[in-house]
Design a protein around this motif. Structure first.
Motif, mmCIF file in Angstrom:
data_model
loop_
_atom_site.group_PDB
_atom_site.id
_atom_site.type_symbol
_atom_site.label_atom_id
_atom_site.label_comp_id
_atom_site.label_asym_id
_atom_site.label_seq_id
_atom_site.Cartn_x
_atom_site.Cartn_y
_atom_site.Cartn_z
ATOM 1 N N LYS A 1 13.136 7.881 -2.821
ATOM 2 C CA LYS A 1 13.100 6.469 -3.206
ATOM 3 C C LYS A 1 12.994 5.588 -1.946
ATOM 4 O O LYS A 1 12.180 4.671 -1.873
ATOM 5 N N ARG A 2 13.808 5.940 -0.938
ATOM 6 C CA ARG A 2 13.787 5.131 0.290
ATOM 7 C C ARG A 2 12.476 5.325 1.053
ATOM 8 O O ARG A 2 11.917 4.391 1.613
ATOM 9 N N MET A 3 11.972 6.568 1.066
ATOM 10 C CA MET A 3 10.711 6.815 1.776
ATOM 11 C C MET A 3 9.574 6.020 1.129
ATOM 12 O O MET A 3 8.691 5.501 1.809
ATOM 13 N N LEU A 4 9.636 5.891 -0.185
ATOM 14 C CA LEU A 4 8.624 5.106 -0.897
ATOM 15 C C LEU A 4 8.778 3.619 -0.567
ATOM 16 O O LEU A 4 7.815 2.949 -0.189
ATOM 17 N N GLU A 5 10.002 3.129 -0.671
ATOM 18 C CA GLU A 5 10.213 1.687 -0.483
ATOM 19 C C GLU A 5 10.037 1.271 0.970
ATOM 20 O O GLU A 5 9.480 0.214 1.271
ATOM 21 N N GLU A 6 10.530 2.099 1.902
ATOM 22 C CA GLU A 6 10.564 1.671 3.306
ATOM 23 C C GLU A 6 9.366 2.168 4.114
ATOM 24 O O GLU A 6 8.956 1.528 5.080
ATOM 25 N N ALA A 7 8.779 3.330 3.733
ATOM 26 C CA ALA A 7 7.644 3.851 4.500
ATOM 27 C C ALA A 7 6.345 3.803 3.700
ATOM 28 O O ALA A 7 5.265 4.015 4.248
ATOM 29 N N GLY A 8 6.436 3.533 2.402
ATOM 30 C CA GLY A 8 5.220 3.459 1.580
ATOM 31 C C GLY A 8 4.581 4.825 1.367
ATOM 32 O O GLY A 8 3.370 4.933 1.176
ATOM 33 N N VAL A 9 5.397 5.888 1.415
ATOM 34 C CA VAL A 9 4.873 7.240 1.134
ATOM 35 C C VAL A 9 5.589 7.768 -0.105
ATOM 36 O O VAL A 9 6.822 7.873 -0.118
ATOM 37 N N ALA A 10 4.798 8.081 -1.132
ATOM 38 C CA ALA A 10 5.389 8.602 -2.376
ATOM 39 C C ALA A 10 5.364 10.127 -2.361
ATOM 40 O O ALA A 10 4.311 10.728 -2.119
ATOM 41 N N ALA A 11 6.521 10.747 -2.583
ATOM 42 C CA ALA A 11 6.613 12.208 -2.704
ATOM 43 C C ALA A 11 7.599 12.498 -3.826
ATOM 44 O O ALA A 11 8.280 11.584 -4.310
ATOM 45 N N ARG B 1 0.856 -1.198 0.000
ATOM 46 C CA ARG B 1 0.000 0.000 0.000
ATOM 47 C C ARG B 1 0.890 1.246 0.000
ATOM 48 O O ARG B 1 1.824 1.360 0.793
ATOM 49 N N VAL B 2 0.565 2.151 -0.905
ATOM 50 C CA VAL B 2 1.341 3.394 -1.023
ATOM 51 C C VAL B 2 0.415 4.577 -0.774
ATOM 52 O O VAL B 2 -0.712 4.599 -1.279
ATOM 53 N N ILE B 3 0.877 5.530 0.002
ATOM 54 C CA ILE B 3 0.123 6.772 0.141
ATOM 55 C C ILE B 3 0.666 7.744 -0.890
ATOM 56 O O ILE B 3 1.858 8.066 -0.888
ATOM 57 N N HIS B 4 -0.213 8.169 -1.778
ATOM 58 C CA HIS B 4 0.238 8.979 -2.914
ATOM 59 C C HIS B 4 0.256 10.459 -2.567
ATOM 60 O O HIS B 4 -0.783 11.088 -2.437
ATOM 61 N N MET B 5 1.483 10.978 -2.429
ATOM 62 C CA MET B 5 1.618 12.421 -2.200
ATOM 63 C C MET B 5 2.545 13.009 -3.263
ATOM 64 O O MET B 5 3.095 14.081 -3.119
ATOM 65 N N GLU B 6 2.721 12.250 -4.343
ATOM 66 C CA GLU B 6 3.629 12.709 -5.398
ATOM 67 C C GLU B 6 2.887 13.469 -6.497
ATOM 68 O O GLU B 6 3.442 14.389 -7.082
#
Ligand SMILES: Cc1ncc(COP(=O)(O)O)c(C=O)c1O
Length: 393
Positions: free
Chosen positions: A343-353, A39-44
């Protein structure tokens, strides 16, 4: 032999060699995680999660049922041009003749029409840095020279009069483009600051373009329109953001009288006309403002959650969160490589920015852009995830 010849013939032009939009790469990486069940939270992405106004959707359905969707006049359907003109009277108390309104295929097409009608190849056009990447890429593709003007906290991250005039003295500028609220910073110019910049530019013969796509999404203080400040300025706006109609691809320009016919001729040749269904929907969208104001209240709540929550999560430094739906956070405390951080925040925390380098290749290495155009629940979860992740970093 034939294949070799074809290969030689289809060497792409140098002008088409524009950089990619990095946010698209982040979206693709997020999609790969989702395809694996994550699951990704889309903030990008800078796009509203809400739907277009019901008034717009109903009008489009009724038009579709007639089965007759033909071309329109190149400048747009008269009802929409008149409705946009009325909008300036209602919202800003300024009279604009409908003849000066041009309907465009999103504000994106507005830039192409503005640049083609105002500038010659080689002309220099000033842009605030950081800024929306397509400004510089479209200018470059058209053979113009984007001139990046550094901004700082002293002017609320907007272009200052001094910086503009310095660049002009350096080598003459033909135009300047500003956005308030701005992307990626989410900051705004005070009315006096915008008025001073318009006056300074026009005093030197520099043509002014105002990208007002985030108008309607102002939280700290009201956004000023350049329509009020100069009849020579070119204003670009869109139904994409406040009206949540990104995919309908419809926007508008307000142009000086002298540009109406040149822009009309360009539009006739480049596009014939803007998608008819979208123009009909856009005309009705203005009657859905109550619904859109509710969406805006949702962004205000999201803004509050982030402004209070991010410092507790460890991201305490960001630019003033004035408008649009962006927060531009300084992550230099953690990294000097915002691409790797994102990239790491997306992979490790599931937050896309989005890493700041999309908007400012140099200083953007220290910044991340968060878009807060989704639900409040997503914003709360994002703050929690970021906090937990940063505490382990
Ligand atoms: C500052 C700014 N201008 C223009 C656009 C283009 O929007 P559209 O072509 O959908 O109107 C965007 C899109 O994100 C933007 O952020």
């Amino acid at each position: 032999m034939m294949l070799d010849k074809a290969r030689r013939l289809i060497v792409p032009s140098a002008r088409s060699d524009v950089p990619p939009f990095i946010v698209m790469d982040v979206m693709a990486a997020a999609a790969r995680i989702e395809a694996r069940g994550g699951r990704v939270i889309h903030m990008e992405v800078g796009q509203p999660a809400a739907s277009a106004p019901q008034t717009a959707i109903r009008a489009a359905k009724a038009a579709l049922d007639t089965g007759n969707i033909g071309y329109t006049e190149a400048l747009g359907i008269p009802a929409l041009r008149a409705r946009i003109a009325r909008h300036y009277d209602e919202t800003h108390g300024v009279a604009v003749e409908p003849e000066r309104i041009v309907v465009t295929t999103g504000s994106s097409a507005g830039f192409v029409l503005a640049f083609l009608s105002m500038f010659e190849p080689g002309d220099r056009v000033a842009l605030a840095n950081p800024g929306y990447p397509p400004y510089r890429h479209i200018l470059t593709a058209l053979g113009c020279e984007p001139v990046l003007i550094e901004t700082s906290a002293a002017t609320r991250w907007a272009m200052s009069v001094d910086a503009l005039l310095d660049a002009h003295r350096d080598k003459p500028l033909k135009g300047v483009l500003v956005a308030s609220p701005a992307n990626p910073t989410g900051t705004m110019m005070r009315a006096q600051a915008l008025a001073a910049l318009v006056a300074a530019a026009e005093g030197e013969g520099i043509r002014f373009i105002s990208d007002e796509i985030y108008h309607g999404l102002d939280y700290a203080f009201p956004a000023e329109t350049a329509v009020k400040l100069s009849e020579d300025a070119v204003i670009i706006n869109s139904f994409s953001k406040y009206f949540c109609m990104t995919g309908w691809r419809v926007g508008w320009m307000v142009v000086p009288e002298a540009l109406v016919r040149p822009v009309e001729r360009l539009q006739q040749n480049l596009a014939i006309s803007v998608p008819t269904l979208s123009q009909i929907a856009a005309t009705a969208a203005f009657e859905g403002r109550d619904e859109m104001d509710n969406v805006k209240h949702g962004y205000e709540e999201n803004r509050r959650i982030l402004v209070e929550g991010l410092p507790k999560a460890g991201l305490g430094e960001f630019l003033p969160v004035d408008g649009a739906f962006y927060l531009y956070a300084d992550v230099s405390h953690f990294t000097d490589d915002s691409f790797d951080f994102a990239k790491r925040m997306l992979e490790e925390a599931g937050v896309a920015a989005t890493p700041g380098i999309d908007f400012d290749p140099q200083r953007g290495k220290r910044f991340i852009r968060f878009s807060y155009a989704r639900s409040a629940a997503d914003m709360r979860e994002a703050v929690e995830r970021i906090g937990a992740w940063l505490s382990k970093c």
